[in-house]
Design a protein around this motif. Structure first.
Motif, PDB file in Angstrom:
ATOM      1  N   GLY A  25       0.595  -1.140  -0.153  1.00  0.00           N
ATOM      2  CA  GLY A  25      -0.130  -0.191   0.091  1.00  0.00           C
ATOM      3  C   GLY A  25       1.114   1.606  -0.200  1.00  0.00           C
ATOM      4  N   VAL A  26       0.371   1.755   0.611  1.00  0.00           N
ATOM      5  CA  VAL A  26       0.874   4.134   0.118  1.00  0.00           C
ATOM      6  C   VAL A  26       0.229   4.181   1.911  1.00  0.00           C
ATOM      7  CG1 VAL A  26       0.493   6.024  -0.468  1.00  0.00           C
ATOM      8  CG2 VAL A  26       0.960   3.829  -1.660  1.00  0.00           C
ATOM      9  N   VAL A  27       1.477   4.685   2.481  1.00  0.00           N
ATOM     10  CA  VAL A  27       1.677   5.625   3.313  1.00  0.00           C
ATOM     11  C   VAL A  27       2.555   6.951   3.475  1.00  0.00           C
ATOM     12  CG1 VAL A  27       2.557   5.676   6.164  1.00  0.00           C
ATOM     13  CG2 VAL A  27       2.206   3.418   4.946  1.00  0.00           C
ATOM     14  N   VAL A  28       1.803   8.089   3.732  1.00  0.00           N
ATOM     15  CA  VAL A  28       1.664   9.457   3.869  1.00  0.00           C
ATOM     16  C   VAL A  28       2.556   9.744   5.168  1.00  0.00           C
ATOM     17  CG1 VAL A  28       1.331  11.896   3.188  1.00  0.00           C
ATOM     18  CG2 VAL A  28       0.133  10.390   1.896  1.00  0.00           C
ATOM     19  N   VAL A  29       3.914  10.516   5.329  1.00  0.00           N
ATOM     20  CA  VAL A  29       4.734  10.025   6.712  1.00  0.00           C
ATOM     21  C   VAL A  29       6.114  12.139   6.279  1.00  0.00           C
ATOM     22  CG1 VAL A  29       6.508   9.549   8.069  1.00  0.00           C
ATOM     23  CG2 VAL A  29       5.788   8.018   6.011  1.00  0.00           C
ATOM     24  N   ALA A  30       4.400  12.529   7.250  1.00  0.00           N
ATOM     25  CA  ALA A  30       5.048  13.906   7.662  1.00  0.00           C
ATOM     26  C   ALA A  30       5.515  14.054   9.511  1.00  0.00           C
ATOM     27  CB  ALA A  30       3.688  14.698   7.404  1.00  0.00           C
ATOM     28  N   ASN A  31       6.505  15.528   9.453  1.00  0.00           N
ATOM     29  CA  ASN A  31       7.033  15.569  10.798  1.00  0.00           C
ATOM     30  C   ASN A  31       6.069  17.136  11.208  1.00  0.00           C
ATOM     31  OD1 ASN A  31       8.552  15.715  13.139  1.00  0.00           O
ATOM     32  ND2 ASN A  31      10.265  16.181  12.565  1.00  0.00           N
ATOM     33  N   PRO A  32       5.320  16.757  11.496  1.00  0.00           N
ATOM     34  CA  PRO A  32       4.870  18.240  12.046  1.00  0.00           C
ATOM     35  C   PRO A  32       5.487  18.913  13.489  1.00  0.00           C
ATOM     36  CG  PRO A  32       3.848  16.189  13.408  1.00  0.00           C
ATOM     37  CD  PRO A  32       4.798  15.420  12.323  1.00  0.00           C
ATOM     38  N   THR A  33       6.428  18.577  13.573  1.00  0.00           N
ATOM     39  CA  THR A  33       7.524  19.074  14.681  1.00  0.00           C
ATOM     40  C   THR A  33       8.128  20.278  13.812  1.00  0.00           C
ATOM     41  OG1 THR A  33       9.441  17.443  15.001  1.00  0.00           O
ATOM     42  CG2 THR A  33       7.235  17.471  16.256  1.00  0.00           C
ATOM     43  N   SER A  34       8.604  19.780  12.321  1.00  0.00           N
ATOM     44  CA  SER A  34       9.445  20.451  11.811  1.00  0.00           C
ATOM     45  C   SER A  34       9.200  21.367  11.770  1.00  0.00           C
ATOM     46  CB  SER A  34       9.993  19.809  10.615  1.00  0.00           C
ATOM     47  OG  SER A  34      10.448  20.439   9.730  1.00  0.00           O
ATOM     48  N   PRO A  35      10.678  22.500  11.980  1.00  0.00           N
ATOM     49  CA  PRO A  35      10.331  24.066  12.155  1.00  0.00           C
ATOM     50  C   PRO A  35       9.873  24.597  10.911  1.00  0.00           C
ATOM     51  CG  PRO A  35      12.301  23.429  12.726  1.00  0.00           C
ATOM     52  CD  PRO A  35      12.269  22.405  12.584  1.00  0.00           C
ATOM     53  N   ALA A  36      10.312  24.199   9.970  1.00  0.00           N
ATOM     54  CA  ALA A  36      10.207  25.055   9.014  1.00  0.00           C
ATOM     55  C   ALA A  36       9.626  24.437   7.988  1.00  0.00           C
ATOM     56  CB  ALA A  36      12.484  23.693   8.285  1.00  0.00           C
ATOM     57  N   TYR A  55       9.486   0.360   0.539  1.00  0.00           N
ATOM     58  CA  TYR A  55       9.968   1.667   0.352  1.00  0.00           C
ATOM     59  C   TYR A  55      10.382   1.647   1.562  1.00  0.00           C
ATOM     60  CZ  TYR A  55      10.993   2.403  -4.282  1.00  0.00           C
ATOM     61  OH  TYR A  55      11.716   2.146  -5.473  1.00  0.00           O
ATOM     62  N   GLN A  56      10.901   3.348   2.236  1.00  0.00           N
ATOM     63  CA  GLN A  56      11.345   3.497   3.570  1.00  0.00           C
ATOM     64  C   GLN A  56      11.598   4.980   3.546  1.00  0.00           C
ATOM     65  OE1 GLN A  56      14.508   1.715   6.234  1.00  0.00           O
ATOM     66  NE2 GLN A  56      15.863   2.916   4.958  1.00  0.00           N
ATOM     67  N   THR A  57      11.252   5.394   4.794  1.00  0.00           N
ATOM     68  CA  THR A  57      11.593   6.766   5.437  1.00  0.00           C
ATOM     69  C   THR A  57      12.173   6.882   6.524  1.00  0.00           C
ATOM     70  OG1 THR A  57      11.183   9.325   4.634  1.00  0.00           O
ATOM     71  CG2 THR A  57       9.290   7.762   5.456  1.00  0.00           C
ATOM     72  N   THR A  58      13.275   7.548   6.500  1.00  0.00           N
ATOM     73  CA  THR A  58      13.240   8.189   8.105  1.00  0.00           C
ATOM     74  C   THR A  58      12.871   9.376   8.739  1.00  0.00           C
ATOM     75  OG1 THR A  58      15.113   6.860   8.071  1.00  0.00           O
ATOM     76  CG2 THR A  58      15.852   8.512   9.891  1.00  0.00           C
ATOM     77  N   ILE A  59      12.630   9.652   9.764  1.00  0.00           N
ATOM     78  CA  ILE A  59      12.140  11.415  10.170  1.00  0.00           C
ATOM     79  C   ILE A  59      13.720  11.151  11.315  1.00  0.00           C
ATOM     80  CG2 ILE A  59      10.715  12.648  10.823  1.00  0.00           C
ATOM     81  CD1 ILE A  59       8.515  11.119  10.007  1.00  0.00           C
ATOM     82  N   PRO A  60      14.910  12.318  11.537  1.00  0.00           N
ATOM     83  CA  PRO A  60      15.321  12.579  12.400  1.00  0.00           C
ATOM     84  C   PRO A  60      15.374  13.601  12.929  1.00  0.00           C
ATOM     85  CG  PRO A  60      16.462  13.229   9.760  1.00  0.00           C
ATOM     86  CD  PRO A  60      14.902  12.643   9.818  1.00  0.00           C
ATOM     87  N   CYS A  61      14.784  13.463  14.504  1.00  0.00           N
ATOM     88  CA  CYS A  61      14.441  14.538  14.464  1.00  0.00           C
ATOM     89  C   CYS A  61      13.543  15.662  14.541  1.00  0.00           C
ATOM     90  CB  CYS A  61      15.671  15.655  15.449  1.00  0.00           C
ATOM     91  SG  CYS A  61      17.416  14.502  16.690  1.00  0.00           S
ATOM     92  N   GLU A  62      13.740  16.668  14.163  1.00  0.00           N
ATOM     93  CA  GLU A  62      12.916  17.686  13.890  1.00  0.00           C
ATOM     94  C   GLU A  62      13.075  18.590  12.077  1.00  0.00           C
ATOM     95  OE1 GLU A  62      14.436  18.572  17.418  1.00  0.00           O
ATOM     96  OE2 GLU A  62      11.828  17.714  18.482  1.00  0.00           O
ATOM     97  N   SER A  63      14.276  16.977  11.817  1.00  0.00           N
ATOM     98  CA  SER A  63      14.142  17.427  10.135  1.00  0.00           C
ATOM     99  C   SER A  63      12.883  16.702   9.937  1.00  0.00           C
ATOM    100  CB  SER A  63      15.260  17.114  10.277  1.00  0.00           C
ATOM    101  OG  SER A  63      16.181  17.148  10.489  1.00  0.00           O
ATOM    102  N   PRO A  64      12.487  17.013   8.466  1.00  0.00           N
ATOM    103  CA  PRO A  64      11.195  16.636   7.351  1.00  0.00           C
ATOM    104  C   PRO A  64      12.265  14.890   7.500  1.00  0.00           C
ATOM    105  CG  PRO A  64      12.078  18.303   6.364  1.00  0.00           C
ATOM    106  CD  PRO A  64      13.758  18.100   7.896  1.00  0.00           C
ATOM    107  N   PRO A  65      10.603  14.220   6.118  1.00  0.00           N
ATOM    108  CA  PRO A  65      11.282  12.662   6.355  1.00  0.00           C
ATOM    109  C   PRO A  65      12.342  12.636   5.352  1.00  0.00           C
ATOM    110  CG  PRO A  65       8.678  13.256   5.946  1.00  0.00           C
ATOM    111  CD  PRO A  65       9.471  14.719   6.483  1.00  0.00           C
ATOM    112  N   THR A  66      13.214  12.133   5.294  1.00  0.00           N
ATOM    113  CA  THR A  66      14.034  11.915   3.742  1.00  0.00           C
ATOM    114  C   THR A  66      13.421  11.040   2.689  1.00  0.00           C
ATOM    115  OG1 THR A  66      14.405   9.498   4.567  1.00  0.00           O
ATOM    116  CG2 THR A  66      15.819  10.621   5.918  1.00  0.00           C
ATOM    117  N   PRO A  67      13.930  11.436   1.815  1.00  0.00           N
ATOM    118  CA  PRO A  67      12.898  11.071   1.082  1.00  0.00           C
ATOM    119  C   PRO A  67      13.051   9.614   0.848  1.00  0.00           C
ATOM    120  CG  PRO A  67      14.582  12.210  -0.493  1.00  0.00           C
ATOM    121  CD  PRO A  67      15.365  12.301   1.200  1.00  0.00           C
ATOM    122  N   SER A  68      12.452   8.976   0.196  1.00  0.00           N
ATOM    123  CA  SER A  68      11.759   7.387   0.010  1.00  0.00           C
ATOM    124  C   SER A  68      13.311   6.783  -0.263  1.00  0.00           C
ATOM    125  CB  SER A  68      10.684   6.486  -0.059  1.00  0.00           C
ATOM    126  OG  SER A  68      10.322   6.383  -1.630  1.00  0.00           O
ATOM    127  N   ALA A  69      13.732   5.305  -0.495  1.00  0.00           N
ATOM    128  CA  ALA A  69      14.672   5.064  -0.199  1.00  0.00           C
ATOM    129  C   ALA A  69      14.215   2.858  -0.107  1.00  0.00           C
ATOM    130  CB  ALA A  69      16.192   5.339   0.914  1.00  0.00           C
TER     131      ALA A  69
END
Lengths: 281, 257
Positions: free
Chosen positions: A232-243, A254-268
């Motif tokens: 399926g499909v998952v939409v990922v976001a980081n609501p704590t990202s200041p930018a 595929y997968q994505t990673t959200i480091p700290c307050e950064s936006p999610p990385t592109p899926s890999a």
């Protein structure tokens, strides 16, 4: 809420126990880690119960003026509606289907040792210990598997024409098999971690929140979320990202990673980071 | 070539290889320090919690002129985010002939065995980039020092077809031969459970008792089973050892401390 046929969950109007767990869900949940929103929600429930009891007493004991005779039926209706509302919010959202190792359910001020068949209520905090794994079936058929050393809280689970589920993953790994056939209006299924939100529709995916280890995508960050998708499909976001975080769409494999307050990385490609040179090097 | 000449050649050759390896390590270390100078010297900060990795591997090579098998394991302990300590123990059997990874001076006619004990560092200057530099010794039918460098890097990591470039170079002091292997593979298909890699690669070896460079090459097929942390790699091609096949299996495990 509607009862769902075919779901393995025993709701309050089925089975031998008429309302299992209802009595111990009456207290407030301060101090159980449910958060302010959850505490206010439960404060509201307790308030409604109190008002309902007062109204019932008043309606039964106080002789009302004949001019208010018509209002009595309205009061009874109101009481009935409130009682139904309170009862609905205390219905179990699912049950424990499988358990390996040790897990605990924190409900109000009580700690319950998890076991197969135990009903899970809205707001329950479920924790697994080391070398443990727990599988929950939610009403509507969605299946959740909680990995070792993991903690979740089920904040919302509505099964109607539209299935709405919101789960907080405070630590560890949670795999979800979302049943998208339970509601005619679709499924809105969300996993919230301290720094990310993964929203899915009809899918099989895994969310992990890790604290105290360097994030592979940014080793200077020691708290991160990973989302990997089986189907399926998952939409990922980081609501704590200041930018401001643009959501990343992650598809199967595929997968994505959200480091700290950064936006999610592109899926890999999921797992590629583990690969190095061929073994014959 | 008599023994004295061979010894001279071996020393000059090994000196050159050592110099190149040292230069590469210094360059990478300087690059790491420079890249992370603005982040408060994190290059030297101990990684907490640490991570211990274990990789077990086995491989086999077969052709009508050379046949060998090998197996072993590697332990890697993180030190900082960019540096890890590596220990590797492997055992090899050479059944016949001479080939790309043979440390022997003469061709094998019967089975020869040797064990290899190596230690070194893993430098990870960036995400997806790794350079393992090892030094050690062969014990058994081969009995001499060996040095090795293994480089691996991902390109186009966030594209649908990420590419892995890997390069390994080993110098055998036993026969003064340097062997290099290179592979370029792309993830061409994958699910959440497995990845299929296709590409090409080969080996070039020479110097010492081999003399002029020899080579071999062909297509690569790789299968990675994500949930089992297992890689199965196959290469087949043609070269100095004639038609050959090379198969390896490796399994990686890890523990956070």
């Amino acid at each position: 809420m509607t009862g769902d046929q075919g779901s393995p969950v025993r709701t309050s109007n089925r089975g031998n126990n008429p309302r299992p767990g209802l009595e111990i869900n009456h207290g407030l949940k301060f101090g159980t880690g449910g958060g302010l929103g959850l505490a206010l929600q439960q404060l509201g429930r307790a308030y409604f119960r109190h008002v309902a009891r007062l109204c019932a007493k008043a309606a039964l004991k106080v002789r009302l003026a004949p001019t208010l005779g018509r209002s009595r039926s309205l009061v009874f209706l109101l009481v009935l509606l409130l009682a139904v509302s309170v009862a609905k919010s205390d219905e179990p959202v699912g049950s424990i289907q499988e358990l390996r190792g040790t897990a605990q359910v924190f409900r109000a001020a009580k700690t319950i040792a998890a076991a197969v068949g135990i009903l899970v209520m809205l707001g329950d905090r479920i924790e697994t210990l080391a070398d443990s794994e727990l599988t929950l079936i939610l009403r509507g058929g969605t299946r959740l598997t909680l990995g070792e050393d993991s903690t979740i809280i089920i904040d919302r689970h509505l099964v109607a024409t539209h299935i709405q589920t919101s789960i907080r993953l405070l630590l560890g790994k949670l795999r979800s098999w979302v049943n998208d056939t339970g509601g005619a209006g679709g499924v809105n299924f969300e996993i919230h971690t301290p720094n990310g939100v993964a929203a899915a529709r009809g899918t099989d995916f895994e969310v992990e929140f890790i604290e105290g280890k360097p994030c592979p995508a940014d080793p200077s960050c020691l708290r991160y979320t990973t989302v990997g998708v089986y189907q399926g499909v998952v939409v990922v976001a980081n609501p704590t990202s200041p930018a401001g975080s643009l959501p990343v769409t992650v598809t199967a494999g595929y997968q994505t990673t959200i480091p700290c307050e950064s936006p999610p990385t592109p899926s890999a490609r999921w797992g590629a980071e583990e690969l190095r040179a061929p073994g014959y090097h | 070539m008599n023994l004295a000449e061979l010894e001279m050649h071996r020393r000059s050759r090994s000196g050159s290889v050592l110099f190149r390896l040292c230069a590469l390590i210094v360059l990478l270390a300087l690059g790491c320090c420079r890249a992370h100078a603005g982040t408060g010297g994190e290059f030297f900060t101990l990684q907490q919690p640490g991570h211990l990795g274990l990789t077990a591997f086995a491989s086999g090579f077969g052709s009508d002129t050379y046949a060998t098998t090998g197996a072993g394991f590697q332990l890697e302990q993180s030190v900082t985010r960019y540096v890890g300590l590596v220990g590797r123990v492997s055992a090899f059997q050479v059944y016949q002939g001479k080939g790309y990874n043979s440390p022997f001076v003469t061709e094998s006619t019967g089975v020869r065995t040797y064990e290899r004990f190596e230690g070194g560092v893993d430098l990870k200057p960036a995400s997806g980039v790794s350079l393992v530099v090892l030094g050690g010794r062969d014990v058994g039918n081969s009995n001499a020092p060996v040095i090795e460098g293994d480089f691996s890097s991902w390109l186009f990591q966030y594209r649908p077809y990420p590419v892995n470039l890997s390069f390994s170079s080993t110098h055998f002091f036993e026969n003064a031969v340097t062997s290099n292997q290179i592979d370029l593979r792309a993830v061409v298909y994958g699910t959440a459970r497995w990845l299929l890699l296709l590409g090409g690669g080969g080996a070039v070896w020479g110097g010492g008792t081999v003399g002029k460079p020899n080579g071999q090459g062909g297509p690569d097929v790789g299968l990675f089973l994500r949930e089992h942390h297992t890689s199965i790699d196959l290469q087949s091609g043609y070269g100095s050892s004639h038609l050959y096949g090379l198969l390896s299996v490796s399994v990686g495990l890890g523990w956070d401390e």
